[in-house]
Design a protein around this motif. Sequence first.
Motif, PDB file in Angstrom:
ATOM      1  N   TRP A  86      -3.854  -6.284   1.988  1.00  0.00           N
ATOM      2  CA  TRP A  86      -4.312  -5.945   3.340  1.00  0.00           C
ATOM      3  C   TRP A  86      -3.135  -5.617   4.251  1.00  0.00           C
ATOM      4  N   ASP A  87      -2.010  -6.303   4.075  1.00  0.00           N
ATOM      5  CA  ASP A  87      -0.828  -5.993   4.879  1.00  0.00           C
ATOM      6  C   ASP A  87      -0.365  -4.559   4.629  1.00  0.00           C
ATOM      7  N   ARG A  88      -0.409  -4.125   3.365  1.00  0.00           N
ATOM      8  CA  ARG A  88       0.003  -2.757   3.057  1.00  0.00           C
ATOM      9  C   ARG A  88      -0.990  -1.749   3.629  1.00  0.00           C
ATOM     10  N   VAL A  89      -2.282  -1.990   3.421  1.00  0.00           N
ATOM     11  CA  VAL A  89      -3.296  -1.043   3.866  1.00  0.00           C
ATOM     12  C   VAL A  89      -3.321  -0.921   5.382  1.00  0.00           C
ATOM     13  N   SER A  90      -3.080  -2.014   6.074  1.00  0.00           N
ATOM     14  CA  SER A  90      -3.152  -2.004   7.534  1.00  0.00           C
ATOM     15  C   SER A  90      -1.828  -1.623   8.199  1.00  0.00           C
ATOM     16  N   THR A  91      -0.809  -1.331   7.409  1.00  0.00           N
ATOM     17  CA  THR A  91       0.487  -0.940   7.974  1.00  0.00           C
ATOM     18  C   THR A  91       0.535   0.572   8.162  1.00  0.00           C
ATOM     19  N   PRO A  92       0.681   1.066   9.380  1.00  0.00           N
ATOM     20  CA  PRO A  92       0.639   2.524   9.621  1.00  0.00           C
ATOM     21  C   PRO A  92       1.698   3.295   8.848  1.00  0.00           C
ATOM     22  N   SER A  93       2.845   2.678   8.542  1.00  0.00           N
ATOM     23  CA  SER A  93       3.902   3.410   7.842  1.00  0.00           C
ATOM     24  C   SER A  93       3.489   3.827   6.437  1.00  0.00           C
ATOM     25  N   HIS A  94       2.497   3.163   5.860  1.00  0.00           N
ATOM     26  CA  HIS A  94       2.013   3.522   4.527  1.00  0.00           C
ATOM     27  C   HIS A  94       0.930   4.600   4.570  1.00  0.00           C
ATOM     28  N   TRP A  95       0.349   4.841   5.724  1.00  0.00           N
ATOM     29  CA  TRP A  95      -0.793   5.766   5.794  1.00  0.00           C
ATOM     30  C   TRP A  95      -0.441   7.194   5.370  1.00  0.00           C
ATOM     31  N   PRO A  96       0.724   7.752   5.768  1.00  0.00           N
ATOM     32  CA  PRO A  96       1.040   9.109   5.264  1.00  0.00           C
ATOM     33  C   PRO A  96       1.084   9.165   3.737  1.00  0.00           C
ATOM     34  N   GLY A  97       1.612   8.114   3.099  1.00  0.00           N
ATOM     35  CA  GLY A  97       1.636   8.090   1.641  1.00  0.00           C
ATOM     36  C   GLY A  97       0.251   7.994   1.042  1.00  0.00           C
ATOM     37  N   PHE A  98      -0.635   7.231   1.692  1.00  0.00           N
ATOM     38  CA  PHE A  98      -2.022   7.152   1.211  1.00  0.00           C
ATOM     39  C   PHE A  98      -2.713   8.520   1.331  1.00  0.00           C
ATOM     40  N   VAL A  99      -2.463   9.206   2.443  1.00  0.00           N
ATOM     41  CA  VAL A  99      -3.060  10.533   2.623  1.00  0.00           C
ATOM     42  C   VAL A  99      -2.542  11.496   1.561  1.00  0.00           C
ATOM     43  N   LEU A 100      -1.243  11.445   1.279  1.00  0.00           N
ATOM     44  CA  LEU A 100      -0.661  12.306   0.252  1.00  0.00           C
ATOM     45  C   LEU A 100      -1.322  12.057  -1.101  1.00  0.00           C
ATOM     46  N   THR A 101      -1.499  10.805  -1.468  1.00  0.00           N
ATOM     47  CA  THR A 101      -2.117  10.481  -2.758  1.00  0.00           C
ATOM     48  C   THR A 101      -3.568  10.940  -2.796  1.00  0.00           C
TER      49      THR A 101
END
Length: 344
Positions: free
Chosen positions: A304-319
């Motif tokens: 949940w810490d990873r999913v809720s961290t905005p810095s990871h969101w661009p990488g999630f969108v890329l994937t």
Amino acid sequence: MAAVLSVYLDLALGLVVTFLLLSLLVSGINEAVVRLLSIRSKFLWAYLRDTMDGAGPHGSWLPTRVVDVFRTMPFLRDPRPAHEARPAPASAGEVPETGTGASMINLLYERVREIDHGKQGRTSIAEIPPARFAVAVMELAAANGDVEGLLARLKQMGSPLYGHLKGVWESAQGDLDRFRKGVESWFDGEMERLSMLYKRYAKWVLAVLGVAVTLLFSMDGLEYAKTLLRDDAFRASVTAVAGSGQGAYDELKARCTGAGDPVTCVTETLSEPALVKLMGQALVSVSLPADGEPEVRWNGGAWWDRVSTPSHWPGFVLTSVALLFGAPFWWDVLRRIAGLRSRR
């Protein structure tokens, strides 16, 4: 220069293999859901009901909105006829004269049910060969006297099939063989159109599944690329140390500070791929220790810490966007990078 190219080649291969594996997982989940809910069969019979019997009391049987693909088609409305285990009778049934209780679907199913096996009391037929459909139409025409008699019954029923068959019959100019081939060609074209419609809706389903898989594994594509480059740099540092390059010792020392055995630390670090590191941060992760049984861990808090961290969101969108291209695309890219030749 060769070393730099090798680093970027490793990066490209790592990303492509990761997207390929996740795309295969998305495709597998989609296929399992489609088979479990008989989505292809429902699409076929929804189209046939619209084409042969007209729209039902709730409108078109085929989904008209994306939400219908997720809600109406799988669970609320089943357009498939009831399964019948007996083979088709020797003679085709006549088309009813009135629209009360009339159903061309039941008459069609009566002619093609030899290729059927039941599933939850409904037909599981998901594809009707165009030639078999044309033969079924000819059998119905024979049961109603001739093609003109069939067209008259269809017009009286108000069946949308009347307009299609009338056009084919006029083009055949009264030739039964040309009429049969015309019906076959028309139905083949309609099946292609239906396949395109199904693929259009399937893209939305695959997009939702892609986002779900990305978040489930918390797969940050940008972080993964950074980890791959960092691992290459670490391997270069270890190689430099092994070649008595004392200046490269800093990276190795920083990575293994506090470890009881530096050799074990280096071995474990080099033997753990970047993909395994990131997969270990999924909602549920599985580890394979050198000794003992596999361990299953619940990583709810860290996930949940990873999913809720905005810095990871661009990488999630890329994937998620990468998964939209599908497994065949990434397999082709991998084949081209690796220099593999396809066999036909």
